[in-house]
Design a protein around this motif. Structure first.
Motif, short mmCIF file in Angstrom:
data_model
loop_
_atom_site.label_atom_id
_atom_site.label_comp_id
_atom_site.label_asym_id
_atom_site.label_seq_id
_atom_site.Cartn_x
_atom_site.Cartn_y
_atom_site.Cartn_z
N PHE A 216 37.12 42.89 41.95
CA PHE A 216 37.45 41.48 42.22
C PHE A 216 37.99 41.28 43.65
O PHE A 216 37.67 40.30 44.32
N TYR A 221 32.62 38.32 44.27
CA TYR A 221 32.24 37.77 42.96
C TYR A 221 32.61 36.28 42.90
O TYR A 221 33.58 35.86 43.53
N ASN A 222 31.82 35.52 42.15
CA ASN A 222 32.10 34.08 42.03
C ASN A 222 31.72 33.61 40.62
O ASN A 222 31.43 34.42 39.75
N LYS A 223 31.73 32.28 40.43
CA LYS A 223 31.49 31.75 39.07
C LYS A 223 30.07 32.04 38.58
O LYS A 223 29.80 31.98 37.39
N SER A 225 28.59 34.96 38.99
CA SER A 225 28.43 36.40 38.69
C SER A 225 28.28 36.57 37.18
O SER A 225 29.01 35.98 36.39
N ARG A 234 33.62 43.83 32.47
CA ARG A 234 33.98 42.64 33.27
C ARG A 234 33.69 41.35 32.52
O ARG A 234 34.25 40.31 32.85
N SER A 235 32.83 41.42 31.47
CA SER A 235 32.56 40.21 30.68
C SER A 235 33.80 39.75 29.92
O SER A 235 33.84 38.60 29.47
N GLN A 239 40.28 38.39 35.16
CA GLN A 239 40.17 37.98 36.58
C GLN A 239 38.79 37.43 36.94
O GLN A 239 38.62 36.88 38.02
N PHE A 240 37.80 37.63 36.04
CA PHE A 240 36.45 37.18 36.37
C PHE A 240 36.08 35.86 35.68
O PHE A 240 34.94 35.41 35.78
N THR A 241 37.01 35.24 34.96
CA THR A 241 36.68 33.96 34.31
C THR A 241 36.61 32.85 35.37
O THR A 241 37.22 32.98 36.45
N ILE A 245 38.75 32.51 38.91
CA ILE A 245 38.12 32.42 40.25
C ILE A 245 38.80 31.30 41.03
O ILE A 245 39.16 31.47 42.19
#
Ligand SMILES: NC(=O)c1ccc[n+]([C@@H]2O[C@H](COP(=O)([O-])OP(=O)(O)OC[C@H]3O[C@@H](n4cnc5c(N)ncnc54)[C@H](OP(=O)(O)O)[C@@H]3O)[C@@H](O)[C@H]2O)c1
Length: 332
Positions: A216, A221-223, A225, A234-235, A239-241, A245
């Motif tokens: 991250f 990475y962005n929305k 991804s 990562r799903s 931090q990837f929601t 972001i």
């Protein structure tokens, strides 16, 4: 690449290569031929520190990663430091992508595990062997005692523990000197800065895992991804929601600004930041891509001043920040 020393005498490249993601947690296992070539290139480019574990693999091939490294790194064995880990297995009954972990720190398990790792890694000794997670049912002294026996038998040369606090480290170290602790550490997860004084006191090195907060902090990475649901952790990483972001935007903007000033990338600033803190901190970012492997290696040459580190720390303490993945559940 520059080198660093873990514990009293374990010399490693200043940036190590975390190999987990080649086989586990970031989608289906990568192509073996491509990863073999990547590992060879890593050696050519100065990486001498390779991190794996007996459980980095897939359902079909649970030890994929050790097998990959064993074959690929065989020609370089006497030039590299091989680190592996034992003492946990996955709860295979779970349908979660990041299955809960079942710790097993019994001496007999540790001793059986090392033989499997040696066979798969095609070597007669490991340079660093970690207890992957502390088993609450087994006093850590017993696990450390087993590690001491493995050192005496010549099967390993250095003992490490992953995800350990001060109390655990002191108890283990009293039985068998600990060369390195391997804990989560990144700009988004700084809890273990609290153990720096005890590491200094006992001369224990700090190997930082997930140093880019699972990628991250590279700001790549962005929305849009996308991460495969059944195989890519990562799903489910917070931090990837899309909300995260947005929340982390200011932090990443600042990081990009510092990167521009230093003629570096956000990933390099993230790694250089932790390396500037102590000479015995060694990050082990993972990647499947050659360009990133080089980019991460070059972070060893990015020098941050004390003032710049302080600026980054102040920023981290004041900007909004989302939750970050803190590890899979440990089954009691
Ligand atoms: N002891 C433990 O319990 C434990 C737990 C987790 C991990 N580890 C170890 O620590 C190593 C690293 O941790 P990690 O993989 O969790 O997290 P990480 O190194 O923070 O992040 C790895 C991810 O970041 C991406 N990445 C790497 N360098 C990049 C760059 N320069 N720019 C953009 N993206 C980049 C990679 O994607 P690409 O492959 O697409 O480049 C990969 O998905 C693992 O390989 C493993 O050996 C240990």
């Amino acid at each position: 690449m520059k080198t660093r020393v873990l514990g009293k005498d374990l010399e490693v490249s200043a940036i190590g290569l975390g190999c987990m993601g080649m086989s586990h947690a970031y989608g289906p296992a990568a192509d073996k031929k491509e990863m073999t070539e990547l590992l060879c290139k890593a050696v050519e480019k100065g990486y001498t520190f390779f991190d794996t574990a007996e459980l980095y693999g897939t359902c079909e091939n649970p030890h994929d990663n050790e097998e990959l490294l064993g074959e690929a790194l065989k020609p370089y064995r006497n030039r590299i430091v091989l680190a592996s880990k034992c003492g946990i297995r996955f709860d295979e009954s779970s349908s979660e992508v990041n299955k809960p972990l079942i710790p097993d720190g019994r001496p007999e398990t540790i001793k059986a595990s090392v033989d499997g790792s040696l066979r798969r890694l095609q070597t007669d000794h490991l340079d660093l062997y970690y207890i992957h997670r502390i088993d609450p049912k087994v006093p850590v002294e017993e696990a450390a005692g087993a590690m001491k026996e493995l050192i005496d038998a010549g099967k390993i040369t250095h003992f490490g523990i992953s995800e350990a606090d001060e109390h655990t480290l002191r108890r283990a170290h009293a039985v068998c000197p600990v060369t390195a602790v391997q804990n989560r550490y990144s700009m988004m997860y700084r809890d273990y800065e609290a153990i720096f004084p005890v590491l200094e006191e006992l001369q224990i090195g700090f190997v930082a895992f997930s140093p880019l907060a699972n990628g991250f902090l590279s700001a790549q990475y962005n929305k849009e991804s996308k991460f495969e649901k059944g195989t890519d952790y990562r799903s489910v990483m917070p931090q990837f929601t899309p909300e995260a972001i947005d929340k982390n935007e200011e932090m990443l903007r600042y990081l990009k600004g510092m990167a521009d000033r230093k003629n570096a990338t956000p990933a390099q600033i993230s790694l250089a930041w932790m390396m500037a803190k102590k000479p015995w901190i060694v990050p082990i970012p993972g990647t499947r891509k050659y360009g990133r492997l080089i980019e991460n290696a070059q972070a060893a040459d990015v020098e941050l001043t004390e003032q710049e580190v302080k600026e980054l720390d102040n920023m981290l303490e004041s900007v909004p920040m989302s939750e970050v993945f803190g590890g899979s559940k440990i089954k009691k």
